[in-house]
Every structure is written in C-alpha cells, then in structure tokens.
Motif scaffolding. Sequence first.
Motif, short mmCIF file in Angstrom:
data_model
loop_
_atom_site.label_atom_id
_atom_site.label_comp_id
_atom_site.label_asym_id
_atom_site.label_seq_id
_atom_site.Cartn_x
_atom_site.Cartn_y
_atom_site.Cartn_z
N SER A 130 0.83 -1.21 0.00
CA SER A 130 0.00 0.00 0.00
C SER A 130 0.86 1.25 0.00
CB SER A 130 -0.91 0.02 1.23
OG SER A 130 -1.81 -1.06 1.18
N LYS A 132 -2.54 9.57 3.24
CA LYS A 132 -3.34 10.33 4.21
C LYS A 132 -3.36 9.58 5.53
CE LYS A 132 -6.25 12.30 0.67
NZ LYS A 132 -7.52 12.45 0.06
N VAL A 156 -6.27 -0.44 5.86
CA VAL A 156 -6.20 0.25 4.57
C VAL A 156 -5.36 -0.59 3.61
CG1 VAL A 156 -6.52 2.55 5.55
CG2 VAL A 156 -4.20 1.66 5.21
N ARG A 210 -6.76 2.95 0.85
CA ARG A 210 -8.15 3.29 1.17
C ARG A 210 -8.66 2.31 2.22
NH1 ARG A 210 -7.56 0.12 -2.77
NH2 ARG A 210 -9.01 -1.47 -3.42
N VAL A 211 -9.63 2.73 2.98
CA VAL A 211 -10.17 1.91 4.06
C VAL A 211 -10.97 0.76 3.47
CG1 VAL A 211 -11.73 1.89 6.06
CG2 VAL A 211 -10.25 3.87 5.65
#
Length: 186
Positions: free
Chosen positions: A160, A164, A172, A178-179
């Motif tokens: 990943s 952010k 994530v 992303r979650v």
Amino acid sequence: MDEFEKMQAGEWYCCLDPALDTRRLRVFDAVHAHNATRPSARGNIAPELRAVLGTAPDTARIEGQFRCVYGVNIHLGDAAFLNVGCVILDSGRVEIGARSMLGPHVQIYCADHHRDPKLRSELIERALPVRIGQDVWIGGGAIILPGVTIGDGAIVGAGSVVTKDVAPGVTVVGNPARVVTPSRES
C-alpha cells in the motif's frame, strides 16, 4: 538558523549542505556497522546504530539491510519490530509505537520537496513527521508518505501507499491506500 535547525523545525531548507552531509555520513557508518554485524552478535540493534537513534529501547528490534538518514529523528516504542530492508528517510520525526510491526522493505519518507520547480531544482525541501501508533501492522513493501499519522491498532496492507492519515483500528490497502472493512477472524 542553520540547515539542520530549519529541518528540525519543519521549515524549508536545502538538503545538500556540508554540515548535513557530515551528520549523514556518521549515520551511514552506524547503519553499515548494524547491517554488517552477524545477527547472532548484533542483538536487537547494533550498538553503533542504537547510539545515533533518537529513542531505541532494548526491546525494539531492527533487522538487517536497514537504511536511515539522520537516526536522531527515529523514536521506537517498546518491542517495535522493523523487518529486513526497511528504509526510513528521517529528515523529520518518525515515531513507531510499542509493539508495532513493519514488514520487509517498508519505506517511510519525511521529505516534502518544494512545489516550485526552481526551488525544487535548488534542493529545497521540508521535513514532515510520520507517526505510527501502538500495535500497528504494516505489510511488506508499504510506503508511508510525509506527514502521515497511522492510529493505534491499524493495519496497512502489503504494497500500500499511504498518502493520508489512517484512523485507529482500521485496515487500509491499495495505492493510494483506502479503508476496507476489517475482517473479524476468530
């Protein structure tokens, strides 16, 4: 202020400076000693590397082929674990909480290069902190970008790219990360 003081304050500074070069060379020698020492003789962290780190309790462990730049900005919690090949470009403060685990080849970057191409060509950058909470698991090959905070108990999937902040307890994955709904394995 000199360039190191500007860097520590999070202000814009020139990353190629003779005084910074001297600091980096000392750390590169300590990193080399850590990586070149037989694991059976090194312990959790070679003494030369431990001496240049900001905080490194006896229970924290850094495997071989590790890389960092300044050392002094790295703060490890109890039983923090960095697997083989981790890279921390620690121009800014990097906190890795207690019992957090970083998989092989995780990369943490603090340098934020200037957006103005002229200033960027003059090697102007600033250092943004990275904070990793307690009991975090970061999968192999993940990249954590400048200024990111990862909350306690979070999971970052292998490969990943975290651009952010990550809330506590979430998982994530992806690029950008992303979650995803965490699984509830028993």
